[in-house]
Design a protein around this motif. Structure first.
Motif, mmCIF file in Angstrom:
data_model
loop_
_atom_site.group_PDB
_atom_site.id
_atom_site.type_symbol
_atom_site.label_atom_id
_atom_site.label_comp_id
_atom_site.label_asym_id
_atom_site.label_seq_id
_atom_site.Cartn_x
_atom_site.Cartn_y
_atom_site.Cartn_z
ATOM 1 N N PRO A 17 33.693 39.203 64.525
ATOM 2 C CA PRO A 17 33.722 40.242 62.820
ATOM 3 C C PRO A 17 33.702 38.473 61.971
ATOM 4 N N PRO A 18 33.617 38.514 60.711
ATOM 5 C CA PRO A 18 33.378 37.379 59.564
ATOM 6 C C PRO A 18 34.586 37.099 59.659
ATOM 7 N N LYS A 19 34.767 35.681 59.651
ATOM 8 C CA LYS A 19 36.284 35.288 59.171
ATOM 9 C C LYS A 19 36.743 36.656 58.026
ATOM 10 N N LEU A 20 38.353 36.549 58.538
ATOM 11 C CA LEU A 20 38.870 37.487 57.625
ATOM 12 C C LEU A 20 40.618 36.639 55.974
ATOM 13 N N GLY A 21 39.559 36.525 54.915
ATOM 14 C CA GLY A 21 40.729 35.670 53.729
ATOM 15 C C GLY A 21 41.732 36.635 53.717
ATOM 16 N N GLN A 22 42.608 35.607 52.391
ATOM 17 C CA GLN A 22 43.987 36.601 52.035
ATOM 18 C C GLN A 22 43.893 37.771 51.170
ATOM 19 N N ILE A 23 44.471 38.721 51.096
ATOM 20 C CA ILE A 23 44.835 39.769 50.446
ATOM 21 C C ILE A 23 44.873 39.527 49.411
ATOM 22 N N VAL A 24 43.601 40.278 49.251
ATOM 23 C CA VAL A 24 43.434 39.772 47.291
ATOM 24 C C VAL A 24 44.659 40.536 46.569
ATOM 25 N N GLU A 25 44.611 42.100 46.635
ATOM 26 C CA GLU A 25 45.047 42.974 46.257
ATOM 27 C C GLU A 25 46.685 43.703 47.094
ATOM 28 N N THR A 26 47.044 44.297 45.668
ATOM 29 C CA THR A 26 48.461 45.182 46.449
ATOM 30 C C THR A 26 48.283 46.451 45.132
ATOM 31 N N ILE A 27 48.235 47.372 46.115
ATOM 32 C CA ILE A 27 48.383 48.445 44.743
ATOM 33 C C ILE A 27 49.524 49.234 45.167
ATOM 34 N N LEU A 28 50.511 49.425 44.655
ATOM 35 C CA LEU A 28 51.860 50.221 44.483
ATOM 36 C C LEU A 28 51.428 51.766 43.215
ATOM 37 N N TYR A 29 51.611 52.355 43.967
ATOM 38 C CA TYR A 29 51.337 53.759 43.217
ATOM 39 C C TYR A 29 52.523 54.575 43.157
ATOM 40 N N THR A 30 52.351 55.216 41.782
ATOM 41 C CA THR A 30 54.114 55.350 40.845
ATOM 42 C C THR A 30 53.553 56.871 40.218
ATOM 43 N N SER A 31 54.798 56.961 39.932
ATOM 44 C CA SER A 31 54.612 58.198 38.392
ATOM 45 C C SER A 31 54.541 58.489 37.240
ATOM 46 N N GLY A 53 28.608 52.124 40.645
ATOM 47 C CA GLY A 53 28.754 52.390 42.616
ATOM 48 C C GLY A 53 29.766 53.342 42.022
ATOM 49 N N THR A 54 30.311 53.389 43.070
ATOM 50 C CA THR A 54 31.968 54.720 44.070
ATOM 51 C C THR A 54 33.209 54.026 44.316
ATOM 52 N N ILE A 55 34.395 54.799 43.683
ATOM 53 C CA ILE A 55 35.247 54.174 44.112
ATOM 54 C C ILE A 55 35.789 54.833 44.970
ATOM 55 N N PRO A 56 35.918 55.026 46.163
ATOM 56 C CA PRO A 56 36.805 56.552 46.881
ATOM 57 C C PRO A 56 38.489 56.748 46.467
ATOM 58 N N LYS A 57 38.642 58.306 46.296
ATOM 59 C CA LYS A 57 40.008 58.714 45.946
ATOM 60 C C LYS A 57 40.926 57.868 47.282
ATOM 61 N N HIS A 58 41.289 57.671 46.596
ATOM 62 C CA HIS A 58 42.704 56.249 47.997
ATOM 63 C C HIS A 58 44.539 56.611 47.550
ATOM 64 N N GLY A 59 44.826 56.090 47.724
ATOM 65 C CA GLY A 59 46.481 56.462 47.684
ATOM 66 C C GLY A 59 47.284 57.855 48.009
ATOM 67 N N CYS A 60 48.466 57.322 47.470
ATOM 68 C CA CYS A 60 49.096 58.303 48.139
ATOM 69 C C CYS A 60 49.567 59.587 46.834
ATOM 70 N N GLU A 61 50.026 60.694 47.711
ATOM 71 C CA GLU A 61 50.057 62.268 46.587
ATOM 72 C C GLU A 61 51.672 62.314 45.994
#
Length: 141
Positions: free
Chosen positions: A2-16, A68-76
């Motif tokens: 695969p192509p070279k992977l870069g650094q993590i760009v974003e971290t998402i924390l889910y909250t109430s 475009g489309t951002i698919p549903k993601h996260g935790c409920e």
């Protein structure tokens, strides 16, 4: 291969409650949001990385637009997630521990790693485990 992977760009924390959790990160880590909406708060971190706080209620369906489309993601549910912040050595880690004590943030644990790194762990009010670490924790850091 695969192509070279870069650094993590974003971290998402889910909250109430994105605003309440953002206030905690502002108070404890002195972060200033660059984006604040009722459902999303975003912080710019060093090395071109981003911390996003998403309200769980806002990630229940795909977001479709002309762009475009951002698919549903996260935790409920309140599944605790984890992020780790770097610090510049043991002395700075001690400063973090003192800061957490002053802010009445309970230290959950401390770790001395085989490679010489050290970590301190706290929990935000939503239940996410937050780590501050020195170099020497991982082979690559």
């Amino acid at each position: 291969m695969p192509p070279k992977l870069g650094q993590i760009v974003e971290t998402i924390l889910y909250t109430s409650d994105a605003a309440k959790l953002a206030a905690w990160y502002t108070s404890i880590f002195s972060l200033t949001p660059f984006l604040t909406t009722p459902n999303v708060v975003a912080f710019s971190l060093p090395n071109n990385t981003i911390l996003l706080l998403f309200s769980r209620s806002s990630t229940t369906a795909d977001k479709i637009s002309p762009e475009g489309t951002i698919p549903k993601h996260g935790c409920e549910t309140g599944l605790g997630q984890h992020i780790a912040f770097a610090c510049d050595g043991v002395e700075e880690l001690r400063e973090w521990e003192k800061w957490f004590e002053e802010k009445e943030v309970e230290v959950l644990g401390r770790m001395q790693w085989e490679r010489g790194g050290r970590s301190v762990y706290v929990r935000d009010w939503e239940g996410h485990v937050i780590e501050v670490m020195t170099r020497g924790v991982w082979e690559v850091y």
